[in-house]
Design a protein around this motif. Structure first.
Motif, PDB file in Angstrom:
ATOM      1  N   TRP A   1      23.534  -9.545  21.799  1.00 11.55           N
ATOM      2  CA  TRP A   1      23.333  -8.126  22.103  1.00 11.55           C
ATOM      3  C   TRP A   1      24.059  -7.643  23.350  1.00 11.55           C
ATOM      4  O   TRP A   1      24.588  -6.500  23.584  1.00 11.55           O
ATOM      5  CB  TRP A   1      21.872  -7.670  22.254  1.00 11.55           C
ATOM      6  CG  TRP A   1      21.571  -5.994  22.455  1.00 11.55           C
ATOM      7  CD1 TRP A   1      20.964  -5.464  23.639  1.00 11.55           C
ATOM      8  CD2 TRP A   1      22.244  -5.123  21.557  1.00 11.55           C
ATOM      9  NE1 TRP A   1      20.982  -4.156  23.115  1.00 11.55           N
ATOM     10  CE2 TRP A   1      21.729  -3.810  22.097  1.00 11.55           C
ATOM     11  CE3 TRP A   1      22.607  -5.109  20.339  1.00 11.55           C
ATOM     12  CZ2 TRP A   1      21.965  -2.753  21.232  1.00 11.55           C
ATOM     13  CZ3 TRP A   1      23.023  -3.733  19.628  1.00 11.55           C
ATOM     14  CH2 TRP A   1      22.579  -2.803  20.200  1.00 11.55           C
TER      15      TRP A   1
ATOM     16  N   LYS B   1      26.981  -4.753  23.636  1.00 18.69           N
ATOM     17  CA  LYS B   1      27.154  -3.747  24.459  1.00 18.69           C
ATOM     18  C   LYS B   1      28.442  -3.491  25.323  1.00 18.69           C
ATOM     19  O   LYS B   1      28.969  -2.472  25.509  1.00 18.69           O
ATOM     20  CB  LYS B   1      26.010  -3.698  25.350  1.00 18.69           C
ATOM     21  CG  LYS B   1      24.601  -3.445  24.800  1.00 18.69           C
ATOM     22  CD  LYS B   1      23.243  -3.329  25.885  1.00 18.69           C
ATOM     23  CE  LYS B   1      23.094  -4.635  26.264  1.00 18.69           C
ATOM     24  NZ  LYS B   1      22.058  -4.396  27.370  1.00 18.69           N
TER      25      LYS B   1
ATOM     26  N   GLU C   1      16.308 -10.442  16.435  1.00 14.04           N
ATOM     27  CA  GLU C   1      16.375  -9.488  17.316  1.00 14.04           C
ATOM     28  C   GLU C   1      17.676  -8.774  17.316  1.00 14.04           C
ATOM     29  O   GLU C   1      17.811  -7.630  17.445  1.00 14.04           O
ATOM     30  CB  GLU C   1      15.783  -9.955  18.867  1.00 14.04           C
ATOM     31  CG  GLU C   1      14.529 -10.189  18.856  1.00 14.04           C
ATOM     32  CD  GLU C   1      13.458  -9.390  18.450  1.00 14.04           C
ATOM     33  OE1 GLU C   1      13.682  -7.920  18.791  1.00 14.04           O
ATOM     34  OE2 GLU C   1      12.532  -9.580  17.625  1.00 14.04           O
ATOM     35  N   PHE C   2      18.870  -9.730  17.407  1.00 14.74           N
ATOM     36  CA  PHE C   2      20.049  -8.830  17.498  1.00 14.74           C
ATOM     37  C   PHE C   2      20.180  -8.213  16.047  1.00 14.74           C
ATOM     38  O   PHE C   2      20.776  -7.035  16.234  1.00 14.74           O
ATOM     39  CB  PHE C   2      21.222 -10.095  17.412  1.00 14.74           C
ATOM     40  CG  PHE C   2      22.639  -9.541  17.460  1.00 14.74           C
ATOM     41  CD1 PHE C   2      23.451  -8.588  18.175  1.00 14.74           C
ATOM     42  CD2 PHE C   2      23.328  -9.638  16.069  1.00 14.74           C
ATOM     43  CE1 PHE C   2      24.447  -8.256  17.928  1.00 14.74           C
ATOM     44  CE2 PHE C   2      24.450  -9.259  16.078  1.00 14.74           C
ATOM     45  CZ  PHE C   2      25.097  -8.408  16.816  1.00 14.74           C
TER      46      PHE C   2
ATOM     47  N   LYS D   1      18.300  -6.589  14.169  1.00 17.58           N
ATOM     48  CA  LYS D   1      17.550  -5.259  14.195  1.00 17.58           C
ATOM     49  C   LYS D   1      18.287  -4.328  15.067  1.00 17.58           C
ATOM     50  O   LYS D   1      18.263  -3.331  14.724  1.00 17.58           O
ATOM     51  CB  LYS D   1      16.256  -5.681  14.785  1.00 17.58           C
ATOM     52  CG  LYS D   1      15.215  -6.544  13.948  1.00 17.58           C
ATOM     53  CD  LYS D   1      13.742  -6.648  14.649  1.00 17.58           C
ATOM     54  CE  LYS D   1      12.956  -7.445  13.691  1.00 17.58           C
ATOM     55  NZ  LYS D   1      11.559  -7.694  14.385  1.00 17.58           N
ATOM     56  N   LEU D   2      18.558  -4.851  16.240  1.00 19.99           N
ATOM     57  CA  LEU D   2      19.285  -4.008  17.028  1.00 19.99           C
ATOM     58  C   LEU D   2      20.573  -3.355  16.803  1.00 19.99           C
ATOM     59  O   LEU D   2      20.748  -2.203  16.735  1.00 19.99           O
ATOM     60  CB  LEU D   2      19.653  -4.530  18.705  1.00 19.99           C
ATOM     61  CG  LEU D   2      18.310  -4.660  19.401  1.00 19.99           C
ATOM     62  CD1 LEU D   2      18.553  -5.827  20.412  1.00 19.99           C
ATOM     63  CD2 LEU D   2      17.637  -3.436  19.853  1.00 19.99           C
TER      64      LEU D   2
ATOM     65  N   ASP E   1      22.258   0.560  15.578  1.00 18.25           N
ATOM     66  CA  ASP E   1      23.160   0.952  16.572  1.00 18.25           C
ATOM     67  C   ASP E   1      23.986   2.227  16.031  1.00 18.25           C
ATOM     68  O   ASP E   1      24.781   1.764  14.762  1.00 18.25           O
ATOM     69  CB  ASP E   1      24.056   0.122  16.972  1.00 18.25           C
ATOM     70  CG  ASP E   1      25.014   0.297  18.299  1.00 18.25           C
ATOM     71  OD1 ASP E   1      24.993   1.876  18.490  1.00 18.25           O
ATOM     72  OD2 ASP E   1      25.519  -0.393  18.626  1.00 18.25           O
TER      73      ASP E   1
END
Length: 233
Positions: free
Chosen positions: A157, A161, A204-205, A207-208, A212
Motif C-alpha cells: 500500500w 500511494k 488488507e492491500f 481491500k484498500l 481507491d
C-alpha cells in the motif's frame, strides 16, 4: 552478437526470435518432474505457489502453458526461467503466463517509461526490456506509464500511494502475488503458519486498492494472482 543481445534490439511489435525446440523440450521435462513430485506429496498440505492452485486442475494449467505460453516465450526469458528453476525460492518468480499478459499490456499501452519494485532474478525486468521500444526509459515524477511491483508485501500500500504520484494518468501498475496462492479466500486456520502474516498484508492491500477512486482495477487469476491498476485521476 549472441541471441539474447539480438533479441534485446527488437522494439515493440517487431519480429522476435523463435523459441528454441530444445528449450521447449526442457520445459516439458521440468513440468513432468514437478508433476511427479506433487503426485508423491498429496498427503501433505500443498504449497500455495508451486502447485498452481488458481486453475481448476494441473491438467488445465499444463494445457494453457503448452498451448499458448511456452511456444511464444522469448528465448532469453525461457533461459532465465530455467536457470532460476533450481533456486530454492524459484516459486516467487514471475509466472510466465502472467508475464505474457504483462507484455501484451505494455504493447497495447505503448509504454516507454517504466519502473520496477522487486526483481528477484529479473524475469519481469527482462520481459519489460524486451517489450518496450528502444527509446523507452525511466523519467521524472508523473511521467511513468508502467510499474511492476513484486516486493515486500507489507509495503504494497505504501508503494501504491507513492506510485500514484509517479505514474501518469492513463498509466498502469501491476502488483504480483495478490491472491497469495489462493489463501486469501481460506479461513486463517487452514493457512500454513509461515504464510499467514503476508497473507494478511495482501488481504488488507486488496481491500484498500479496491476502494481507491484514483484507479480502475482488475484482479486476474494468473500465476499467483496479479492486480492491474490503471490510474484515472
Amino acid at each position: 552478437m549472441d541471441e539474447a543481445n539480438k533479441t534485446m534490439e527488437h522494439t515493440a511489435g517487431s519480429k522476435k526470435n523463435l523459441p528454441n525446440p530444445v528449450l521447449l523440450q526442457d520445459d516439458e521435462e521440468l513440468h513432468k518432474n514437478s508433476c511427479a513430485v506433487r503426485a508423491t506429496e498429496n498427503t501433505r498440505k500443498r504449497h500455495p505457489f508451486t502447485d498452481k492452485p488458481l486453475l481448476q486442475s494441473e491438467e488445465l494449467y499444463e494445457y494453457v502453458m503448452k498451448t499458448g505460453v511456452y511456444p511464444r516465450e522469448p528465448n532469453p526469458l525461457k533461459e532465465l526461467r530455467m536457470a532460476t528453476a533450481s533456486h530454492p525460492m524459484a516459486y516467487i518468480g514471475t509466472a510466465p503466463d502472467a508475464g505474457q499478459l504483462i507484455a501484451m499490456l505494455l504493447k497495447l499501452a505503448n509504454s516507454k517509461r517504466s519502473l520496477e519494485i522487486g526483481v528477484f532474478t529479473g524475469y519481469s525486468l527482462l520481459l519489460t526490456a524486451l517489450t518496450i521500444p528502444d527509446d523507452g526509459k525511466p523519467e521524472k515524477e508523473g511521467s511513468f506509464d508502467f510499474a511492476f511491483v513484486d516486493a515486500d508485501k507489507n509495503n504494497y500500500w505504501n508503494y501504491h500511494k507513492r506510485l500514484m504520484n509517479l505514474i501518469k494518468v492513463g498509466g498502469f501498475v501491476i502488483y504480483d502475488n495478490t491472491l497469495w496462492g489462493g489463501t486469501v479466500a481460506l479461513p486463517e486456520e487452514d493457512v500454513a503458519e509461515p504464510l499467514r502474516e503476508r497473507r494478511q498484508f495482501i488481504i488488507e492491500f486488496n481491500k484498500l486498492v479496491s476502494a481507491d477512486p484514483r484507479v480502475e482495477m482488475s484482479q486476474v487469476p494468473l500465476g499467483d494472482g496479479i492486480t492491474i491498476c490503471r490510474r484515472i485521476c
